[in-house]
Motif scaffolding. Structure first.
Motif, PDB file in Angstrom:
ATOM      1  N   CYS B  84      -7.899  25.007  18.699  1.00  0.00           N
ATOM      2  CA  CYS B  84      -8.228  23.796  18.032  1.00  0.00           C
ATOM      3  C   CYS B  84      -6.917  23.290  16.956  1.00  0.00           C
ATOM      4  N   ALA B  85      -6.122  24.383  16.564  1.00  0.00           N
ATOM      5  CA  ALA B  85      -5.198  24.128  15.691  1.00  0.00           C
ATOM      6  C   ALA B  85      -4.361  22.928  16.244  1.00  0.00           C
ATOM      7  N   MET B  86      -4.104  22.897  17.732  1.00  0.00           N
ATOM      8  CA  MET B  86      -3.503  21.949  18.081  1.00  0.00           C
ATOM      9  C   MET B  86      -3.947  20.572  18.284  1.00  0.00           C
ATOM     10  N   LEU B  87      -5.184  20.433  18.404  1.00  0.00           N
ATOM     11  CA  LEU B  87      -6.263  19.334  18.314  1.00  0.00           C
ATOM     12  C   LEU B  87      -6.192  18.791  17.012  1.00  0.00           C
ATOM     13  N   TYR B  88      -6.074  19.582  16.101  1.00  0.00           N
ATOM     14  CA  TYR B  88      -6.147  19.110  14.550  1.00  0.00           C
ATOM     15  C   TYR B  88      -4.765  18.471  14.223  1.00  0.00           C
ATOM     16  N   THR B  89      -3.697  18.983  15.000  1.00  0.00           N
ATOM     17  CA  THR B  89      -2.291  18.611  14.603  1.00  0.00           C
ATOM     18  C   THR B  89      -2.035  16.861  15.453  1.00  0.00           C
ATOM     19  N   CYS B  90      -2.662  16.922  16.648  1.00  0.00           N
ATOM     20  CA  CYS B  90      -2.688  15.774  17.018  1.00  0.00           C
ATOM     21  C   CYS B  90      -3.550  14.691  16.507  1.00  0.00           C
ATOM     22  N   LEU B  91      -4.820  14.958  16.198  1.00  0.00           N
ATOM     23  CA  LEU B  91      -5.491  14.124  15.141  1.00  0.00           C
ATOM     24  C   LEU B  91      -4.900  13.719  13.891  1.00  0.00           C
ATOM     25  N   ALA B  92      -4.276  14.522  13.274  1.00  0.00           N
ATOM     26  CA  ALA B  92      -3.634  14.356  11.791  1.00  0.00           C
ATOM     27  C   ALA B  92      -2.499  13.254  12.376  1.00  0.00           C
ATOM     28  N   GLN B  93      -1.785  13.548  13.326  1.00  0.00           N
ATOM     29  CA  GLN B  93      -0.735  12.691  13.612  1.00  0.00           C
ATOM     30  C   GLN B  93      -0.803  11.391  13.814  1.00  0.00           C
ATOM     31  N   ARG B  94      -1.999  11.237  14.684  1.00  0.00           N
ATOM     32  CA  ARG B  94      -2.667  10.077  15.195  1.00  0.00           C
ATOM     33  C   ARG B  94      -3.039   9.225  13.948  1.00  0.00           C
ATOM     34  N   GLY B  95      -3.552   9.806  12.872  1.00  0.00           N
ATOM     35  CA  GLY B  95      -3.770   9.087  11.762  1.00  0.00           C
ATOM     36  C   GLY B  95      -5.421   9.259  11.621  1.00  0.00           C
ATOM     37  N   PHE B  96      -6.034  10.226  12.112  1.00  0.00           N
ATOM     38  CA  PHE B  96      -7.468  10.559  11.955  1.00  0.00           C
ATOM     39  C   PHE B  96      -7.665  10.954  10.440  1.00  0.00           C
ATOM     40  N   PHE B  97      -6.774  11.669  10.153  1.00  0.00           N
ATOM     41  CA  PHE B  97      -6.825  12.406   8.529  1.00  0.00           C
ATOM     42  C   PHE B  97      -5.465  12.563   8.111  1.00  0.00           C
ATOM     43  N   PRO B  98      -5.454  12.862   6.831  1.00  0.00           N
ATOM     44  CA  PRO B  98      -4.011  13.127   6.299  1.00  0.00           C
ATOM     45  C   PRO B  98      -3.385  14.498   6.861  1.00  0.00           C
ATOM     46  N   VAL B  99      -2.081  14.242   7.233  1.00  0.00           N
ATOM     47  CA  VAL B  99      -1.311  15.305   7.611  1.00  0.00           C
ATOM     48  C   VAL B  99      -1.490  16.695   6.728  1.00  0.00           C
ATOM     49  N   GLU B 100      -1.421  16.227   5.407  1.00  0.00           N
ATOM     50  CA  GLU B 100      -1.497  17.236   4.385  1.00  0.00           C
ATOM     51  C   GLU B 100      -2.781  18.176   4.758  1.00  0.00           C
ATOM     52  N   TRP B 101      -3.750  17.933   5.287  1.00  0.00           N
ATOM     53  CA  TRP B 101      -5.193  18.656   5.820  1.00  0.00           C
ATOM     54  C   TRP B 101      -4.550  19.910   6.430  1.00  0.00           C
ATOM     55  N   LEU B 102      -3.625  19.823   7.234  1.00  0.00           N
ATOM     56  CA  LEU B 102      -3.313  20.691   8.325  1.00  0.00           C
ATOM     57  C   LEU B 102      -2.838  22.184   7.738  1.00  0.00           C
ATOM     58  N   MET B 103      -2.237  22.157   6.714  1.00  0.00           N
ATOM     59  CA  MET B 103      -1.973  23.331   6.006  1.00  0.00           C
ATOM     60  C   MET B 103      -3.063  24.112   5.242  1.00  0.00           C
TER      61      MET B 103
END
Lengths: 307, 291
Positions: B84-103
């Motif tokens: 899911c780390a890749m899914l989270y990355t795509c979702l964040a970059q697509r605008g579903f949630f802030p990119v800052e959440w990824l780390m």
């Protein structure tokens, strides 16, 4: 109870196209009318309970009110992980229906006995657990679980159970029905054993012992107020269920009483001991073997209360 | 700031393909950083699904990050939840949630749990973790979409180890029974599962024949070739009367030479030296796609 359930569900489904029935290739003859007259609301998922439960979750997450239907422990055990993760965790609107709870499929053998299902379902967060005691309760419970948004487990008997209530009886999930007034002791029954509890109460009444009888059709959430009132107002509580004594109605009542401030009350769980119901026989015979018939329940009461 | 989206229907121009291919490597770098920083997570299967997820989220899927629960959105069921780390990355970059959440991946009280959860993370449809659940759920969603006369499509991404589970084949049967042509499975067929190759652990070949025998329309592609992925997704929309499976032949750990095809990298985090080496290789790949 099976007939009361399917007739009620059919009536509701005619008026609400969200209601969908997903079966695991069981219910021959029972679900036929539903299947023929409401084909868009009917799915046969095959002999594949995990698939049945996953499909139901997917449909519920798309706005449907989905009933999965199978017999005994089939809709619970094989697909438990789907129930936990795919239904309960996000509160999906799926109602799991087991026909033939307890030892209703007597001579089909222990593989067909649902005798741990209440404990297992009760352990799941978000799950409401309902085990009606007669066809009237089964009818009202079917309406109630449709009205309740979220996962429910509806454990039904099979066919031919006696009608014990008036059709107008007040029914609410999580609220016990006081079927008999009494102040000496309290019998709490679930899942079809109310009839035996009432007969036991009649016999006790002839001996001058007034037994209160509660129909605890909803095992979760438990009607705590009714149990605590019984503990305060009568001197003994006996739970009666066609289920293991581990974790079902008896377990739920025991947990409540131990953590309550009510002074000690005599207490006994009547149910299957922690062993498989492996004797061969029909439901009536098996109830007598395992002490769940009227004589067996009376015996346990006499031993417990030394009367 | 969400990345540029090539809306569904956009012609697959070379610039678009290069752009998405480059992003897939940028997303691998992001995932590498997430897993390295917290010394926990699954790299191999995340890397093998990079192009597939990028193609879906930045072109093919009809979703609305501003309204994640829009009722007619396409559904993506990410059944191989450990990646899911890749899914989270795509979702964040697509605008579903802030990119800052990824780390914050797998941190205390994070929105990004170790396996995806609908309640925690916008854009997630179903939880996953125990493998095998996604196909039946996807079939239920596809059936409901058809009954609602909705044009929404359901995509289920499965791993190849995951198809060891019998319930996958139950779902394959039921999707064919109901001719669910609005259900598309993408099989991330990287050939390696946790303890070894699929050939050794549980052979699944001939994979295309198996799905055909179950009544599915099968498309086989190179799963890191964005042009092939985009074409296959379009092709899948043209198939009627059958569910479609895109068997995407991928490489576990794709993009980092020492991780590729090595099951050690299914769920092990890199040390500092390995991290630097992996970062270097992925940065080179990004640079290649920029030119």
């Amino acid at each position: 109870m099976r007939t009361a359930f399917i007739e009620t569900l059919f009536e509701l489904a005619q008026r609400d196209e969200r209601i969908t029935l997903v079966v695991g290739d069981l219910g021959f003859g029972v679900v036929t009318r539903f299947m023929q007259e409401l084909p868009k609301q009917f799915v046969n998922a095959g002999v594949a309970e995990q698939n049945m439960t996953g499909l139901a979750a997917g449909m519920a997450l798309s706005g449907k009110i989905v009933f999965t239907y199978s017999i005994a422990n089939f809709p619970v055990l094989r697909c438990f992980e789907q129930i936990r993760n795919d239904i309960c965790y996000h509160n999906a609107d799926v109602k799991i229906v087991a026909v033939g709870g307890g030892m209703a499929y007597g001579s089909l053998g222990v593989t067909h006995h649902a005798t741990e299902d209440l404990a297992i379902m009760r352990a799941l967060p978000n799950m409401t657990v309902v085990a009606p005691n007669d066809p009237i309760e089964a009818r009202l419970a079917t309406r109630a679980v449709v009205a309740h948004a979220g996962p429910c487990y509806l454990r039904l008997g099979r066919a031919g159970e006696a009608i014990l209530h008036k059709p107008t009886v007040a029914f609410q999930l999580g609220k016990a029905i006081r079927a008999r007034e009494g102040s000496t002791l309290t019998l709490i029954a679930t899942g079809g054993l109310l009839q035996n509890a009432l007969q036991v109460a009649d016999i006790l009444a002839h001996k001058g012992i007034q037994a209160r009888v509660l129909s605890m059709h909803t095992v979760k959430p438990l009607d705590c107020a009714a149990v605590l009132a019984a503990a305060q107002e009568t001197s003994a509580i006996l739970t009666i269920e066609e289920h293991s004594v581990v974790g079902g109605l008896g377990g739920a009542v025991a947990e409540l009483l131990m953590e309550s401030d009510v002074p000690a009350v005599k207490f006994k769980r009547i149910g299957l001991k922690d062993a498989f119901s492996s004797t061969t026989g029909d439901q009536e015979y098996l109830r007598s073997v395992y002490g769940l018939d009227v004589a067996g329940i009376l015996r346990t009461i006499e031993e417990t209360l030394a009367i | 700031m969400a990345m540029r989206v090539y809306p569904y229907g956009t012609k697959h121009a070379p610039e678009m393909i290069a752009d998405l291919s480059r992003r897939a490597y940028e997303f691998r770098i992001q995932v590498l950083q997430m897993v390295y920083a917290h010394q926990t997570g699954h790299l191999g299967g995340a890397f093998s699904s990079a192009e597939i997820l990028t193609a879906l989220y930045f072109h093919h899927l009809r979703v609305n990050p501003a309204d994640p629960n829009w009722h007619d959105r396409d559904r993506l069921v990410f059944s191989k939840g450990h990646a899911c780390a890749m899914l989270y990355t795509c979702l964040a970059q697509r605008g579903f949630f802030p990119v800052e959440w990824l780390m914050t991946f797998r941190e205390l009280n994070s929105h990004l749990q170790g396996h995806p959860e609908r309640q925690k993370t916008p854009g997630i449809e179903v939880p996953a973790g125990p493998l095998g659940h996604g196909l039946a759920i996807g079939a239920g969603m596809a059936l409901a979409a058809r009954l609602a006369k909705s044009k929404r499509r359901v995509y289920a991404i499965l791993g190849d180890g995951e198809i060891n589970a019998g319930v996958i084949w139950e779902g394959a049967l039921v999707a064919a029974k109901f001719q669910l042509d609005n259900l598309k499975v993408i099989l991330d067929y990287n050939g390696v599962q946790q303890t070894g190759t699929t050939t050794k652990v549980m052979p699944t070949e001939p994979i295309a024949d198996k799905w055909r025998a179950f009544g599915w329309h099968v498309v086989e592609i190179h799963g890191h070739n964005v042009a092939e992925i985009l074409d296959a997704l379009d092709h899948a929309d043209e198939i009627h009367g059958k569910p479609v499976i895109i068997v995407a032949r991928t490489t576990k750990g794709k993009g980092v030479s020492f991780m590729e095809n090595d099951h050690y990298w299914h769920g092990s985090p890199p040390n500092e030296k390995q991290f630097q080496a992996a970062l270097g290789e992925l940065q080179e790949a990004v640079a290649r796609w920029q030119n």
